[in-house]
Scaffold this motif. Structure first.
Motif, PDB file in Angstrom:
ATOM      1  N   LYS A  14       0.821  -1.220   0.000  1.00  0.00           N
ATOM      2  CA  LYS A  14       0.000   0.000   0.000  1.00  0.00           C
ATOM      3  C   LYS A  14       0.852   1.266   0.000  1.00  0.00           C
ATOM      4  N   GLY A  15       2.120   1.146   0.385  1.00  0.00           N
ATOM      5  CA  GLY A  15       2.999   2.312   0.409  1.00  0.00           C
ATOM      6  C   GLY A  15       2.730   3.254   1.561  1.00  0.00           C
ATOM      7  N   VAL A  16       2.287   2.703   2.706  1.00  0.00           N
ATOM      8  CA  VAL A  16       2.007   3.515   3.894  1.00  0.00           C
ATOM      9  C   VAL A  16       2.482   2.741   5.121  1.00  0.00           C
ATOM     10  N   TRP A  17       2.600   3.461   6.255  1.00  0.00           N
ATOM     11  CA  TRP A  17       2.872   2.781   7.515  1.00  0.00           C
ATOM     12  C   TRP A  17       1.705   1.859   7.847  1.00  0.00           C
ATOM     13  N   SER A  18       2.001   0.686   8.374  1.00  0.00           N
ATOM     14  CA  SER A  18       0.973  -0.317   8.655  1.00  0.00           C
ATOM     15  C   SER A  18       0.169   0.049   9.895  1.00  0.00           C
ATOM     16  N   ARG A  19      -1.124   0.270   9.711  1.00  0.00           N
ATOM     17  CA  ARG A  19      -1.987   0.625  10.834  1.00  0.00           C
ATOM     18  C   ARG A  19      -2.031  -0.496  11.875  1.00  0.00           C
ATOM     19  N   GLU A  20      -2.113  -1.771  11.402  1.00  0.00           N
ATOM     20  CA  GLU A  20      -2.217  -2.894  12.328  1.00  0.00           C
ATOM     21  C   GLU A  20      -0.974  -2.997  13.224  1.00  0.00           C
ATOM     22  N   LEU A  21       0.205  -2.855  12.625  1.00  0.00           N
ATOM     23  CA  LEU A  21       1.430  -2.963  13.403  1.00  0.00           C
ATOM     24  C   LEU A  21       1.588  -1.803  14.372  1.00  0.00           C
ATOM     25  N   LEU A  22       1.293  -0.604  13.919  1.00  0.00           N
ATOM     26  CA  LEU A  22       1.451   0.559  14.785  1.00  0.00           C
ATOM     27  C   LEU A  22       0.491   0.502  15.969  1.00  0.00           C
ATOM     28  N   GLU A  23      -0.742   0.070  15.743  1.00  0.00           N
ATOM     29  CA  GLU A  23      -1.704  -0.051  16.841  1.00  0.00           C
ATOM     30  C   GLU A  23      -1.257  -1.112  17.838  1.00  0.00           C
ATOM     31  N   LEU A  24      -0.721  -2.220  17.343  1.00  0.00           N
ATOM     32  CA  LEU A  24      -0.274  -3.286  18.216  1.00  0.00           C
ATOM     33  C   LEU A  24       0.899  -2.850  19.088  1.00  0.00           C
ATOM     34  N   ILE A  25       1.826  -2.092  18.504  1.00  0.00           N
ATOM     35  CA  ILE A  25       3.019  -1.645  19.236  1.00  0.00           C
ATOM     36  C   ILE A  25       2.704  -0.445  20.122  1.00  0.00           C
ATOM     37  N   GLY A  26       1.695   0.344  19.722  1.00  0.00           N
ATOM     38  CA  GLY A  26       1.275   1.477  20.527  1.00  0.00           C
ATOM     39  C   GLY A  26       1.942   2.779  20.164  1.00  0.00           C
ATOM     40  N   ILE A  27       2.175   3.007  18.868  1.00  0.00           N
ATOM     41  CA  ILE A  27       2.753   4.276  18.405  1.00  0.00           C
ATOM     42  C   ILE A  27       1.935   4.810  17.238  1.00  0.00           C
ATOM     43  N   GLY A  28       2.104   6.090  16.930  1.00  0.00           N
ATOM     44  CA  GLY A  28       1.427   6.710  15.804  1.00  0.00           C
ATOM     45  C   GLY A  28       2.359   6.888  14.628  1.00  0.00           C
ATOM     46  N   GLU A  29       1.788   7.026  13.432  1.00  0.00           N
ATOM     47  CA  GLU A  29       2.631   7.126  12.243  1.00  0.00           C
ATOM     48  C   GLU A  29       3.452   8.402  12.222  1.00  0.00           C
ATOM     49  N   GLU A  30       2.983   9.451  12.929  1.00  0.00           N
ATOM     50  CA  GLU A  30       3.761  10.692  12.970  1.00  0.00           C
ATOM     51  C   GLU A  30       5.096  10.484  13.682  1.00  0.00           C
ATOM     52  N   SER A  31       5.194   9.457  14.534  1.00  0.00           N
ATOM     53  CA  SER A  31       6.440   9.205  15.259  1.00  0.00           C
ATOM     54  C   SER A  31       7.495   8.540  14.387  1.00  0.00           C
ATOM     55  N   LEU A  32       7.100   8.065  13.198  1.00  0.00           N
ATOM     56  CA  LEU A  32       8.037   7.387  12.306  1.00  0.00           C
ATOM     57  C   LEU A  32       8.561   8.288  11.208  1.00  0.00           C
ATOM     58  N   GLY A  33       7.831   9.369  10.905  1.00  0.00           N
ATOM     59  CA  GLY A  33       8.317  10.324   9.918  1.00  0.00           C
ATOM     60  C   GLY A  33       7.754  10.115   8.529  1.00  0.00           C
ATOM     61  N   GLU A  34       7.900  11.132   7.720  1.00  0.00           N
ATOM     62  CA  GLU A  34       7.406  11.124   6.347  1.00  0.00           C
ATOM     63  C   GLU A  34       8.295  10.259   5.455  1.00  0.00           C
ATOM     64  N   ILE A  35       7.690   9.692   4.416  1.00  0.00           N
ATOM     65  CA  ILE A  35       8.413   8.831   3.484  1.00  0.00           C
ATOM     66  C   ILE A  35       8.460   9.504   2.114  1.00  0.00           C
ATOM     67  N   LYS A  36       9.671   9.574   1.531  1.00  0.00           N
ATOM     68  CA  LYS A  36       9.864  10.162   0.210  1.00  0.00           C
ATOM     69  C   LYS A  36      10.694   9.210  -0.651  1.00  0.00           C
ATOM     70  N   PRO A  37      10.638   9.362  -1.976  1.00  0.00           N
ATOM     71  CA  PRO A  37      11.488   8.542  -2.846  1.00  0.00           C
ATOM     72  C   PRO A  37      12.975   8.761  -2.574  1.00  0.00           C
ATOM     73  N   THR A  38      13.769   7.761  -2.855  1.00  0.00           N
ATOM     74  CA  THR A  38      15.209   7.796  -2.601  1.00  0.00           C
ATOM     75  C   THR A  38      15.888   8.971  -3.288  1.00  0.00           C
ATOM     76  N   ASN A  39      15.388   9.354  -4.467  1.00  0.00           N
ATOM     77  CA  ASN A  39      16.039  10.415  -5.242  1.00  0.00           C
ATOM     78  C   ASN A  39      15.497  11.809  -4.939  1.00  0.00           C
ATOM     79  N   THR A  40      14.794  11.986  -3.828  1.00  0.00           N
ATOM     80  CA  THR A  40      14.239  13.287  -3.466  1.00  0.00           C
ATOM     81  C   THR A  40      15.340  14.251  -3.018  1.00  0.00           C
ATOM     82  N   ILE A  41      15.310  15.466  -3.534  1.00  0.00           N
ATOM     83  CA  ILE A  41      16.176  16.532  -3.022  1.00  0.00           C
ATOM     84  C   ILE A  41      15.484  17.121  -1.795  1.00  0.00           C
ATOM     85  N   ILE A  42      16.067  16.932  -0.600  1.00  0.00           N
ATOM     86  CA  ILE A  42      15.383  17.314   0.636  1.00  0.00           C
ATOM     87  C   ILE A  42      15.846  18.666   1.174  1.00  0.00           C
TER      88      ILE A  42
END
Length: 486
Positions: free
Chosen positions: A192-220
């Motif tokens: 799906k190209g997103v953080w896994s809701r099932e895993l994050l709920e099980l571990i007890g963290i939110g997706e904002e704690s993992l950070g944004e995802i960009k393509p490898t070739n992104t100029i940041i």
């Protein structure tokens, strides 16, 4: 005639035990200069292995300082980019400052937590989501361990960084993940190209704690300093990614249809290729050694297998048995062994589960025979992964391109060819992770119109090793005997 200025990519390559800064010619892939610094892997408790972050950062700063001194007036750095070791965890506060050291993948805390996650979601569900079963190496298992066993630190944590995000923050940039490093956290739904809701709920963290995802070739962003080092001008930063995945690019293995795979050697021996689209090899071949996740190029999957204790086994022998880890000691053994398929000592090299063992030892066996059996056993493991790749890869395999530390040994490359029966190609530049990083950065900066052109201009083979089929047949008998006993 006006002399053309040289253009370079500055690549900082973070490995598990050392960092290297490399100045790479963006037009032909040659390295103008390199500098490396080692750092100490710390054992903080039984089974706990960490890196001290400030030592890692200071080592990188020192390397960059050394490399910058080699840039002449007729040269210009057009981009800075990175490759990183995978499967690691750093807890950080709301300001992005670290609360922990860097917890490494082979740190065994999280063993019980990985089992718990598997019991709650099932192995089949995990394979569907992250493309592999869960293990103690997984970032999520270590986060859950921290929550259970070190709540004082866990409760202060706002973010769960990788080394990639930590370095981005040290440079004053946003703590972004690229897709390959996000996948290595094993909290990312690669389909799906997103953080896994099932895993994050099980571990007890939110997706904002993992950070944004960009393509490898992104100029940041752009930077005019690297920590305390003032740069001569503002330099764009290309995000970069996981070292092994970038190593596949650096070996020129960009298409699944070509009959070639990549062998990236080191502490881990990684073998794989890039496939079109988002695929899940574990779902199709659940008992195989190949896993897949999002790759460093658009609409590509990394298909890769790894032997986790490859380099560590050899290091153990040289340290604990031979009591000499010098280059001269290594060379002594290479000069006194014969890889002809007639050896009598066999080794099981799986040290990760304390399963390592020797068979066929007699009173006439010495260090030379033990050394030979280790090298042969590690090469048999390489063959296992190549065979698994061949079962699933479109286009088959007749060639293997090799980079990394083992590519320094012509004897070992020839043995790989003899045991696997495949042609092996040693690259002109064996620092393939850094080269793959530079290839993507050169394409991103518009030096090439596509990745294929960048690979064609920046990747070259220096030597070809053909298998000796008579020796191959002898080793094949040994290999089949080992597997028939499993």
């Amino acid at each position: 005639m006006v002399k053309k200025n040289k253009i370079f990519i500055l690549v900082v390559d973070f490995g598990t035990s050392k960092v290297k800064a490399n100045l790479v010619d963006a037009e032909d892939g040659t390295f103008l200069t390199s500098c490396s610094r080692s750092y100490t892997i710390m054992t903080t408790a039984e089974g706990h292995t960490e890196l001290e972050l400030e030592q890692v950062w200071d080592s990188a700063v020192d390397c960059v300082r050394q490399v910058l001194g080699s840039v002449k007036e007729d040269g210009k750095i057009i981009a800075l980019s990175f490759s990183y070791f995978g499967d690691n965890l750093i807890l950080a506060d709301e300001n992005g400052d670290s609360l922990s050291q860097c917890i490494l993948c082979f740190d065994s805390r999280g063993t019980d937590e990985a089992q718990y996650i598997t019991e709650q979601l099932s192995e089949a569900k995990l394979v569907e989501v992250i493309g592999s079963p869960y293990s103690y190496m997984s970032t999520g298992a270590k986060i859950l361990w921290m929550r259970r066993h070190m709540p004082d630190i866990f409760n202060k944590a706002k973010y769960f960084f990788s080394i990639q995000q930590y370095i981005n923050r040290k440079l004053g940039l946003q703590a972004i993940n690229d897709g390959t490093m996000a996948a290595r956290k094993q909290l990312y739904d690669t389909g799906k190209g997103v953080w896994s809701r099932e895993l994050l709920e099980l571990i007890g963290i939110g997706e904002e704690s993992l950070g944004e995802i960009k393509p490898t070739n992104t100029i940041i962003g752009e930077i005019d300093s690297f920590g305390p080092i003032s740069l001569p001008y503002s330099i764009p930063v290309v995000l970069g990614g996981h070292d092994c995945d970038l190593g596949i690019v650096g070996l020129g293995v960009g298409s699944e249809e070509n009959p070639v795979v990549a062998d990236i050697t080191g502490t881990y021996d990684h073998i794989g290729y890039l496939a079109d689209g988002m695929i899940n090899t574990k779902r199709t071949y659940p008992h195989g050694k190949i896993e897949s996740y999002c790759g460093p190029l658009d609409n590509k999957s990394v298909c890769i297998g790894a032997f986790t204790t490859s380099g560590a086994v050899l290091e153990w022998f040289m340290r604990e048995v031979n009591s000499d880890t010098s280059q001269d000691a290594y060379q002594f053994f290479w000069n006194h062994v014969v890889f002809d398929g007639n050896g009598t000592v066999c080794m099981c090299p799986d040290f990760s589960g304390n399963q390592g063992s020797f068979q066929g030892i007699g009173l006439g066996v010495g260090k030379n025979e033990l050394f030979q059996s280790i090298i042969e056993a590690l090469t048999f493991k390489t063959k296992e992964i190549i065979d698994d790749c061949e079962r699933i890869k479109l286009g088959g395999i007749n060639r293997v391109r090799i980079g990394g530390g083992a590519a320094n040994s012509a004897e070992w490359i020839q043995l790989r060819a003899n045991i696997t029966g495949k042609i092996f190609e040693k690259m002109e530049n064996i620092q393939v992770s850094a080269l793959g990083t530079a290839i993507i950065a050169a394409y991103t900066m518009g030096i090439y119109g596509n990745i294929s052109d960048a690979i064609q201009n920046m990747v070259s083979v220096s030597r070809v090793f053909l298998p000796d089929m008579e020796v191959h047949n002898k080793y094949n008998i040994i290999y089949k005997g080992i597997h028939s006993n499993k």
